[in-house]
Structure formats: C-alpha cells, structure tokens
Design a protein around this motif. Sequence first.
Motif, PDB file in Angstrom:
ATOM      1  N   TYR A  46      15.475  -6.599  -3.822  1.00  0.00           N
ATOM      2  CA  TYR A  46      16.414  -5.521  -4.116  1.00  0.00           C
ATOM      3  C   TYR A  46      17.307  -5.360  -2.896  1.00  0.00           C
ATOM      4  O   TYR A  46      16.805  -5.123  -1.795  1.00  0.00           O
ATOM      5  CB  TYR A  46      15.671  -4.222  -4.428  1.00  0.00           C
ATOM      6  CG  TYR A  46      16.591  -3.073  -4.723  1.00  0.00           C
ATOM      7  CD1 TYR A  46      17.328  -3.040  -5.894  1.00  0.00           C
ATOM      8  CD2 TYR A  46      16.749  -2.033  -3.822  1.00  0.00           C
ATOM      9  CE1 TYR A  46      18.186  -1.993  -6.177  1.00  0.00           C
ATOM     10  CE2 TYR A  46      17.605  -0.978  -4.093  1.00  0.00           C
ATOM     11  CZ  TYR A  46      18.321  -0.968  -5.264  1.00  0.00           C
ATOM     12  OH  TYR A  46      19.186   0.072  -5.537  1.00  0.00           O
ATOM     13  N   ARG A  47      18.602  -5.537  -3.097  1.00  0.00           N
ATOM     14  CA  ARG A  47      19.589  -5.483  -2.018  1.00  0.00           C
ATOM     15  C   ARG A  47      19.218  -6.404  -0.861  1.00  0.00           C
ATOM     16  O   ARG A  47      19.361  -6.056   0.310  1.00  0.00           O
ATOM     17  CB  ARG A  47      19.785  -4.048  -1.540  1.00  0.00           C
ATOM     18  CG  ARG A  47      20.388  -3.172  -2.611  1.00  0.00           C
ATOM     19  CD  ARG A  47      20.711  -1.808  -2.118  1.00  0.00           C
ATOM     20  NE  ARG A  47      21.314  -1.043  -3.195  1.00  0.00           N
ATOM     21  CZ  ARG A  47      21.694   0.201  -3.084  1.00  0.00           C
ATOM     22  NH1 ARG A  47      21.547   0.848  -1.951  1.00  0.00           N
ATOM     23  NH2 ARG A  47      22.219   0.827  -4.108  1.00  0.00           N
ATOM     24  N   GLY A  48      18.695  -7.573  -1.209  1.00  0.00           N
ATOM     25  CA  GLY A  48      18.383  -8.587  -0.211  1.00  0.00           C
ATOM     26  C   GLY A  48      17.055  -8.422   0.498  1.00  0.00           C
ATOM     27  O   GLY A  48      16.711  -9.225   1.351  1.00  0.00           O
ATOM     28  N   ILE A  49      16.291  -7.393   0.161  1.00  0.00           N
ATOM     29  CA  ILE A  49      15.007  -7.146   0.821  1.00  0.00           C
ATOM     30  C   ILE A  49      13.881  -7.445  -0.162  1.00  0.00           C
ATOM     31  O   ILE A  49      13.866  -6.937  -1.281  1.00  0.00           O
ATOM     32  CB  ILE A  49      14.905  -5.682   1.313  1.00  0.00           C
ATOM     33  CG1 ILE A  49      16.029  -5.395   2.303  1.00  0.00           C
ATOM     34  CG2 ILE A  49      13.538  -5.415   1.930  1.00  0.00           C
ATOM     35  CD1 ILE A  49      16.156  -3.937   2.690  1.00  0.00           C
ATOM     36  N   SER A  50      12.917  -8.241   0.281  1.00  0.00           N
ATOM     37  CA  SER A  50      11.800  -8.601  -0.587  1.00  0.00           C
ATOM     38  C   SER A  50      10.946  -7.372  -0.879  1.00  0.00           C
ATOM     39  O   SER A  50      10.560  -6.639   0.029  1.00  0.00           O
ATOM     40  CB  SER A  50      10.933  -9.680   0.074  1.00  0.00           C
ATOM     41  OG  SER A  50       9.808  -9.956  -0.732  1.00  0.00           O
ATOM     42  N   GLN A  51      10.653  -7.157  -2.151  1.00  0.00           N
ATOM     43  CA  GLN A  51       9.790  -6.052  -2.566  1.00  0.00           C
ATOM     44  C   GLN A  51       8.349  -6.535  -2.754  1.00  0.00           C
ATOM     45  O   GLN A  51       7.460  -5.734  -2.999  1.00  0.00           O
ATOM     46  CB  GLN A  51      10.290  -5.454  -3.879  1.00  0.00           C
ATOM     47  CG  GLN A  51      11.738  -5.012  -3.854  1.00  0.00           C
ATOM     48  CD  GLN A  51      11.984  -3.893  -2.870  1.00  0.00           C
ATOM     49  OE1 GLN A  51      11.425  -2.814  -2.997  1.00  0.00           O
ATOM     50  NE2 GLN A  51      12.796  -4.143  -1.872  1.00  0.00           N
ATOM     51  N   THR A  52       8.147  -7.855  -2.655  1.00  0.00           N
ATOM     52  CA  THR A  52       6.821  -8.434  -2.919  1.00  0.00           C
ATOM     53  C   THR A  52       6.315  -9.270  -1.745  1.00  0.00           C
ATOM     54  O   THR A  52       5.426 -10.103  -1.935  1.00  0.00           O
ATOM     55  CB  THR A  52       6.876  -9.320  -4.176  1.00  0.00           C
ATOM     56  OG1 THR A  52       7.866 -10.326  -3.997  1.00  0.00           O
ATOM     57  CG2 THR A  52       7.167  -8.501  -5.414  1.00  0.00           C
TER      58      THR A  52
END
Length: 129
Positions: A46-52
């Motif tokens: 999300y917006r270039g940031i890994s959520q996982t």
Amino acid sequence: MKKILVPTLIAAAIGAMASAAQAQTAPAAPESTLSYNVGVVTDYRYRGISQTRLQPTLQGGADYADKSGFYVGAWASGIQWIKDTGTTVGVGGIKGGLELDLYAGYKGAVGDVAYDVGFLRYQYQGNNL
C-alpha cells in the motif's frame, strides 16, 4: 462506378440488418449483481510499503450492486505489521493479522453530472487503537 457502389450498398445494408437484429435480442440489464474475487499475492503493498513483510498472503472480496445505484462490499487481506494482534510468534514474526475493508454507497447522475456518495471503513483484527 456502379460496380463499386452496389457491393458497398449491399454490405452497408447487411451490416444495418445485423445490428438491428442484435439490438432486438440484447438481454435486459440485471436488477442486481453479485461478484467476488480471491487471490494469492506475493506481497501486499500500500503506497509502496509492504503490508506483509515481503511475504505472500491471501486476499478476497465480495461486491453487491443494485440497479438503483446502491452498492455494498467487503475486501480482506492478510497483513503482518500490527504489533498488537496478540499473535506474535518468535521475535519478529507476527502472524494472524487481517485487514478488513467495508464499504457501501449510492451512485447516480443528475443530467451530465455523475455522483457517488459512500462510506469506507478499514478495520484491523487485534488492533486496540
């Protein structure tokens, strides 16, 4: 010149008859639709940031739309960044996190102006904030 004009007129007439026949047999628009999706992704960003934490996860959703313009749906994805999920495994391995996005709304048009009024809520399993 008549030889060129006659085949052109015949082709145009056949095309017009075919589109008229197709317009008569077109099915009516459904009163409502229910659609769904499911997938496994290599990394939820999300917006270039890994959520996982750069790990694969399962995602899925369902949407209902009525002919009147009303719609409602839900989408979910596994996440691994909320530290207070209460399911910490090891030093840095947080597992069991879930993002659930719920939405509903109504869309339509007044003249040439289209509008969409809706509600969207993101909620996270185990988030105590």
